[in-house]
Design an enzyme around this catalytic site. Structure first.
Site, mmCIF file in Angstrom:
data_model
loop_
_atom_site.group_PDB
_atom_site.id
_atom_site.type_symbol
_atom_site.label_atom_id
_atom_site.label_comp_id
_atom_site.label_asym_id
_atom_site.label_seq_id
_atom_site.Cartn_x
_atom_site.Cartn_y
_atom_site.Cartn_z
ATOM 1 N N SER A 143 -8.592 -14.702 35.887
ATOM 2 C CA SER A 143 -9.217 -15.791 35.134
ATOM 3 C C SER A 143 -8.297 -16.997 35.171
ATOM 4 O O SER A 143 -7.213 -16.964 35.757
ATOM 5 C CB SER A 143 -9.473 -15.375 33.684
ATOM 6 O OG SER A 143 -8.261 -15.422 32.942
ATOM 7 N N TYR A 156 -3.910 -12.066 26.873
ATOM 8 C CA TYR A 156 -4.893 -12.120 27.951
ATOM 9 C C TYR A 156 -4.311 -12.829 29.172
ATOM 10 O O TYR A 156 -4.455 -12.362 30.305
ATOM 11 C CB TYR A 156 -6.148 -12.837 27.457
ATOM 12 C CG TYR A 156 -7.302 -12.802 28.426
ATOM 13 C CD1 TYR A 156 -8.017 -11.623 28.637
ATOM 14 C CD2 TYR A 156 -7.694 -13.934 29.116
ATOM 15 C CE1 TYR A 156 -9.080 -11.577 29.520
ATOM 16 C CE2 TYR A 156 -8.764 -13.906 29.997
ATOM 17 C CZ TYR A 156 -9.458 -12.722 30.196
ATOM 18 O OH TYR A 156 -10.503 -12.687 31.085
#
Length: 305
Positions: A143, A156
């Protein structure tokens, strides 16, 4: 693309995994959908594809990436059903929101177990059969947090960064066996993982970072309304990645991810830091002064010596 090729997609019960599994099935792939809740996930996949329960190109396998026994069982089920898969797509993952000071270490451990350690274990177990087949592709879904560490999502960003470095390392190890590695840097897609329901929320909204959270939450929700794309758009990008014959391939899937990757190549780290800060509305360096500690007073009859 050969219609006989088999792809394993983790986290296939919802979001990007569901859209990808359905798209690839429609494109002629044999899809092994790996997920924790097989009954619910397969029902969604059959609704999305129109496939019947007897369809041999759509196979459900139970997989919990935090459970070693579940991983071993999934590998046995995969190889029994299709032999050596041509492709392995690591899509499953979890997200969290909160500053480093607010996020418990237990959540960091769960994030790495789900997003890194589990995928590594699954790959290690499937690589012998893939090597023997002499062809294949391993896709790691990263991501924007894997390109640049983002405030309020440090765990994350950390796991996505680790995922990318793992993929780069592994690509050099498996290329001579005919196996390629792709890293997909995803943009913003309309899935549960970007919603309150799909994210573990560790934010302390009345704590010292309250000002940050208020601004970032407002701007983040506005960006999601305008920038979030359909998961089906990601599935198209994934199919293109699976068709690559490069030993290593890192590509953006989504315009916002593409813009960030370009900026990360052109801008020095300090400039990129300020760009992210301004976009998220974070106060400038030193803008928030520390709260002075209450002075400790000695009792009147005490001896300071």
């Amino acid at each position: 693309m050969m219609t006989s090729r088999t792809v394993v997609v983790t986290g296939a019960s919802r979001g990007l995994g569901l859209a990808s599994a359905a798209h690839l099935h429609r494109a002629g792939w044999t899809v092994v959908a790996a997920m924790r809740s097989v009954d619910e996930g397969m029902a969604r996949l059959r609704d999305a594809t129109g496939a019947g329960a007897a369809d041999r190109r759509l196979i459900g396998v139970r997989l919990d990436l935090t459970d070693a026994e579940s991983i071993s069982g999934a590998v046995k089920d995969i190889e029994q059903a299709v032999g050596a898969p041509y492709a392995l797509v690591h899509n499953a993952g979890i997200s969290a929101a909160g500053m480093v000071e607010e996020t418990p270490v237990s959540l960091w451990e769960r994030m790495f177990a789900t997003n890194v350690f589990g995928p590594v274990a699954l790959t290690r177990a499937l690589l012998p059969s893939m090597r023997a087949a002499g062809a294949g592709r391993i896709v790691l879904v990263s991501s924007q947090g894997g390109v640049r560490g983002m405030p309020a999502t440090a765990p994350y960003s950390a796991v996505k960064g680790a995922l990318e470095r793992w993929g780069e390392s592994m690509a050099g190890e498996v290329a001579s066996f005919g196996i390629g590695v792709s890293v997909l840097v995803t943009g913003t897609y309309d899935t549960d993982i970007i919603t309150d329901a799909g994210t573990t929320d560790c934010r302390v909204l009345d704590g010292p970072y309250a000002r940050h959270h208020q601004t970032m939450d407002r701007r983040g929700r506005a960006a999601m309304r305008y920038a979030a794309r359909s998961p089906e758009a990601f599935a198209v990008g994934l199919e293109k990645a699976l068709q690559s014959n490069k030993p290593f391939d890192r590509r953006a899937v989504g315009p916002d991810a593409r813009m960030l990757m370009v900026a990360s190549r052109l801008l020095p780290p300090s400039a990129l830091h300020h760009m992210v800060r301004v976009m998220m509305g974070i106060p400038r360096f030193g803008a928030i002064r520390p709260v002075p500690a209450t002075a400790t007073r000695l009792p009147a009859d005490s001896d300071p010596a």
